[in-house]
Scaffold this motif. Structure first.
Motif, PDB file in Angstrom:
ATOM      1  N   PRO A 183       0.823  -1.218   0.000  1.00 18.65           N
ATOM      2  CA  PRO A 183       0.000   0.000   0.000  1.00 18.65           C
ATOM      3  C   PRO A 183       0.853   1.263   0.000  1.00 18.65           C
ATOM      4  CG  PRO A 183       0.165  -0.868   2.215  1.00 18.65           C
ATOM      5  CD  PRO A 183       0.848  -1.866   1.304  1.00 18.65           C
ATOM      6  N   GLU A 184       0.239   2.377  -0.333  1.00 20.26           N
ATOM      7  CA  GLU A 184       0.937   3.658  -0.296  1.00 20.26           C
ATOM      8  C   GLU A 184       0.948   4.235   1.122  1.00 20.26           C
ATOM      9  OE1 GLU A 184       1.064   7.894  -2.690  1.00 20.26           O
ATOM     10  OE2 GLU A 184      -0.532   6.487  -3.116  1.00 20.26           O
ATOM     11  N   TRP A 185      -0.086   3.928   1.894  1.00 19.79           N
ATOM     12  CA  TRP A 185      -0.259   4.476   3.239  1.00 19.79           C
ATOM     13  C   TRP A 185      -0.524   3.353   4.238  1.00 19.79           C
ATOM     14  CZ3 TRP A 185       1.002   9.310   2.446  1.00 19.79           C
ATOM     15  CH2 TRP A 185       0.667   9.920   1.236  1.00 19.79           C
ATOM     16  N   VAL A 186      -0.127   3.572   5.494  1.00 19.66           N
ATOM     17  CA  VAL A 186      -0.472   2.640   6.564  1.00 19.66           C
ATOM     18  C   VAL A 186      -0.916   3.438   7.783  1.00 19.66           C
ATOM     19  CG1 VAL A 186       1.015   0.718   5.845  1.00 19.66           C
ATOM     20  CG2 VAL A 186       1.936   2.466   7.371  1.00 19.66           C
ATOM     21  N   LEU A 187      -1.857   2.853   8.523  1.00 15.10           N
ATOM     22  CA  LEU A 187      -2.327   3.433   9.778  1.00 15.10           C
ATOM     23  C   LEU A 187      -1.725   2.625  10.910  1.00 15.10           C
ATOM     24  CD1 LEU A 187      -6.010   3.949   8.694  1.00 15.10           C
ATOM     25  CD2 LEU A 187      -4.433   5.781   9.363  1.00 15.10           C
ATOM     26  N   GLN A 188      -1.081   3.319  11.827  1.00  9.69           N
ATOM     27  CA  GLN A 188      -0.472   2.676  12.981  1.00  9.69           C
ATOM     28  C   GLN A 188      -1.380   2.885  14.184  1.00  9.69           C
ATOM     29  OE1 GLN A 188       3.229   4.472  14.155  1.00  9.69           O
ATOM     30  NE2 GLN A 188       3.511   3.110  15.892  1.00  9.69           N
ATOM     31  N   ALA A 189      -1.781   1.771  14.790  1.00  9.85           N
ATOM     32  CA  ALA A 189      -2.600   1.850  16.004  1.00  9.85           C
ATOM     33  C   ALA A 189      -1.664   2.012  17.199  1.00  9.85           C
ATOM     34  CB  ALA A 189      -3.446   0.599  16.147  1.00  9.85           C
ATOM     35  N   LEU A 190      -1.866   3.062  17.966  1.00  4.01           N
ATOM     36  CA  LEU A 190      -1.064   3.277  19.163  1.00  4.01           C
ATOM     37  C   LEU A 190      -1.627   2.439  20.312  1.00  4.01           C
ATOM     38  CD1 LEU A 190      -0.574   7.137  18.851  1.00  4.01           C
ATOM     39  CD2 LEU A 190       0.983   5.306  18.160  1.00  4.01           C
ATOM     40  N   PRO A 191      -0.840   2.169  21.345  1.00  2.70           N
ATOM     41  CA  PRO A 191      -1.301   1.297  22.431  1.00  2.70           C
ATOM     42  C   PRO A 191      -2.620   1.750  23.067  1.00  2.70           C
ATOM     43  CG  PRO A 191       1.041   1.733  22.648  1.00  2.70           C
ATOM     44  CD  PRO A 191       0.533   2.594  21.522  1.00  2.70           C
ATOM     45  N   GLN A 192      -2.866   3.037  23.134  1.00  3.96           N
ATOM     46  CA  GLN A 192      -4.097   3.535  23.753  1.00  3.96           C
ATOM     47  C   GLN A 192      -5.296   3.520  22.810  1.00  3.96           C
ATOM     48  OE1 GLN A 192      -1.289   5.228  23.163  1.00  3.96           O
ATOM     49  NE2 GLN A 192      -1.670   7.374  22.686  1.00  3.96           N
ATOM     50  N   ASP A 193      -5.143   2.934  21.606  1.00  6.45           N
ATOM     51  CA  ASP A 193      -6.221   2.874  20.623  1.00  6.45           C
ATOM     52  C   ASP A 193      -7.288   1.862  21.038  1.00  6.45           C
ATOM     53  OD1 ASP A 193      -7.489   3.471  18.113  1.00  6.45           O
ATOM     54  OD2 ASP A 193      -6.725   1.566  17.369  1.00  6.45           O
ATOM     55  N   ASP A 202     -13.592   2.980  21.174  1.00  7.53           N
ATOM     56  CA  ASP A 202     -14.227   4.221  21.646  1.00  7.53           C
ATOM     57  C   ASP A 202     -13.309   5.435  21.552  1.00  7.53           C
ATOM     58  OD1 ASP A 202     -16.486   2.749  22.283  1.00  7.53           O
ATOM     59  OD2 ASP A 202     -15.787   2.358  24.322  1.00  7.53           O
ATOM     60  N   GLN A 203     -12.005   5.229  21.599  1.00  9.14           N
ATOM     61  CA  GLN A 203     -11.038   6.323  21.558  1.00  9.14           C
ATOM     62  C   GLN A 203      -9.939   5.976  20.563  1.00  9.14           C
ATOM     63  OE1 GLN A 203     -11.106   9.325  23.155  1.00  9.14           O
ATOM     64  NE2 GLN A 203      -9.285   9.853  22.011  1.00  9.14           N
ATOM     65  N   ARG A 204     -10.064   6.492  19.315  1.00  8.86           N
ATOM     66  CA  ARG A 204      -9.101   6.162  18.267  1.00  8.86           C
ATOM     67  C   ARG A 204      -7.778   6.881  18.530  1.00  8.86           C
ATOM     68  NH1 ARG A 204     -11.190   1.775  15.984  1.00  8.86           N
ATOM     69  NH2 ARG A 204      -8.953   1.692  15.815  1.00  8.86           N
ATOM     70  N   ALA A 205      -6.699   6.167  18.381  1.00 10.09           N
ATOM     71  CA  ALA A 205      -5.362   6.735  18.489  1.00 10.09           C
ATOM     72  C   ALA A 205      -4.545   6.160  17.337  1.00 10.09           C
ATOM     73  CB  ALA A 205      -4.744   6.397  19.833  1.00 10.09           C
ATOM     74  N   LEU A 206      -4.664   6.797  16.174  1.00  9.31           N
ATOM     75  CA  LEU A 206      -4.021   6.302  14.961  1.00  9.31           C
ATOM     76  C   LEU A 206      -3.065   7.346  14.403  1.00  9.31           C
ATOM     77  CD1 LEU A 206      -7.228   4.925  13.211  1.00  9.31           C
ATOM     78  CD2 LEU A 206      -5.503   3.580  14.410  1.00  9.31           C
ATOM     79  N   VAL A 207      -1.977   6.856  13.798  1.00  8.34           N
ATOM     80  CA  VAL A 207      -1.022   7.726  13.121  1.00  8.34           C
ATOM     81  C   VAL A 207      -0.928   7.252  11.674  1.00  8.34           C
ATOM     82  CG1 VAL A 207       1.361   8.547  13.036  1.00  8.34           C
ATOM     83  CG2 VAL A 207       0.284   8.104  15.248  1.00  8.34           C
ATOM     84  N   LEU A 208      -1.049   8.189  10.736  1.00 11.96           N
ATOM     85  CA  LEU A 208      -0.923   7.868   9.314  1.00 11.96           C
ATOM     86  C   LEU A 208       0.530   8.041   8.888  1.00 11.96           C
ATOM     87  CD1 LEU A 208      -2.288   7.218   6.562  1.00 11.96           C
ATOM     88  CD2 LEU A 208      -2.378   9.694   6.208  1.00 11.96           C
ATOM     89  N   ARG A 239       1.302  -2.466  15.118  1.00 14.58           N
ATOM     90  CA  ARG A 239       0.103  -2.898  14.386  1.00 14.58           C
ATOM     91  C   ARG A 239      -0.185  -1.887  13.274  1.00 14.58           C
ATOM     92  NH1 ARG A 239      -4.862  -3.200  18.024  1.00 14.58           N
ATOM     93  NH2 ARG A 239      -5.626  -1.408  16.902  1.00 14.58           N
ATOM     94  N   LEU A 240      -0.005  -2.319  12.011  1.00 20.71           N
ATOM     95  CA  LEU A 240      -0.192  -1.432  10.859  1.00 20.71           C
ATOM     96  C   LEU A 240      -1.316  -1.954   9.980  1.00 20.71           C
ATOM     97  CD1 LEU A 240       3.556  -0.986   9.850  1.00 20.71           C
ATOM     98  CD2 LEU A 240       2.180   0.525  11.278  1.00 20.71           C
ATOM     99  N   THR A 241      -2.157  -1.045   9.505  1.00 15.82           N
ATOM    100  CA  THR A 241      -3.267  -1.386   8.623  1.00 15.82           C
ATOM    101  C   THR A 241      -3.094  -0.624   7.313  1.00 15.82           C
ATOM    102  OG1 THR A 241      -4.729  -1.667  10.526  1.00 15.82           O
ATOM    103  CG2 THR A 241      -5.783  -1.388   8.375  1.00 15.82           C
ATOM    104  N   PRO A 242      -3.077  -1.324   6.169  1.00 17.68           N
ATOM    105  CA  PRO A 242      -2.956  -0.625   4.879  1.00 17.68           C
ATOM    106  C   PRO A 242      -4.159   0.290   4.646  1.00 17.68           C
ATOM    107  CG  PRO A 242      -2.786  -3.020   4.598  1.00 17.68           C
ATOM    108  CD  PRO A 242      -3.197  -2.764   6.009  1.00 17.68           C
ATOM    109  N   ALA A 243      -3.931   1.398   3.946  1.00 20.95           N
ATOM    110  CA  ALA A 243      -5.012   2.325   3.614  1.00 20.95           C
ATOM    111  C   ALA A 243      -4.800   2.871   2.213  1.00 20.95           C
ATOM    112  CB  ALA A 243      -5.053   3.475   4.621  1.00 20.95           C
TER     113      ALA A 243
END
Length: 129
Positions: free
Chosen positions: A66-76, A79-85, A96-100
């Motif tokens: 993928p061109e982009w990935v979303l990284q889930a932070l430990p506090q994600d 109910d409370q999203r904590a993601l870094v693109l 933990r990375l999710t393709p986007a």
């Protein structure tokens, strides 16, 4: 006519180097023929033109990367999203990375569901990665 159905041609570049291309159209203009062709060249041989937007250019990565990935932070949590693109090749993307896709990445940032990485500074949907 799409890229795959366009007939192949050999294109001679200045300096005599020949590369493969695809013929998309031809027309006769003032006694000479002009051909509209596309060629593939290494990225190092191309530079962007100031003011042009490259955000909508289809991008294919090797191995379906993928061109982009979303990284889930430990506090994600749900109910409370904590993601870094991140851009997919960012060295800071870990865990933990999710393709986007570009459109998904742009939506996540636009709605504040994710923040842009401070290292790679991704800007999905614009001419700059």
């Amino acid at each position: 006519m799409n890229e795959q159905s366009a007939p192949r041609v050999a294109v001679t570049l200045p300096g005599g180097r020949a590369v493969a291309g695809r013929l998309h159209a031809r027309r006769q203009d003032a006694g000479q023929w002009l051909y509209e062709v596309s060629i593939e060249v290494p990225a190092a041989a191309v530079r962007p033109v100031d003011g042009e937007d490259y955000g909508q250019v289809p991008t294919e990565r090797a191995g379906g990367r993928p061109e982009w990935v979303l990284q889930a932070l430990p506090q994600d949590t749900p109910d409370q999203r904590a993601l870094v693109l991140h851009s997919a090749d960012c060295w800071a993307a870990q865990g933990r990375l999710t393709p986007a896709s570009s459109s998904e990445a742009a939506i996540f940032v636009q709605h504040g569901w994710a923040t842009a990485c401070d290292v790679c500074k991704p800007t999905p949907g614009s001419s700059r990665r």
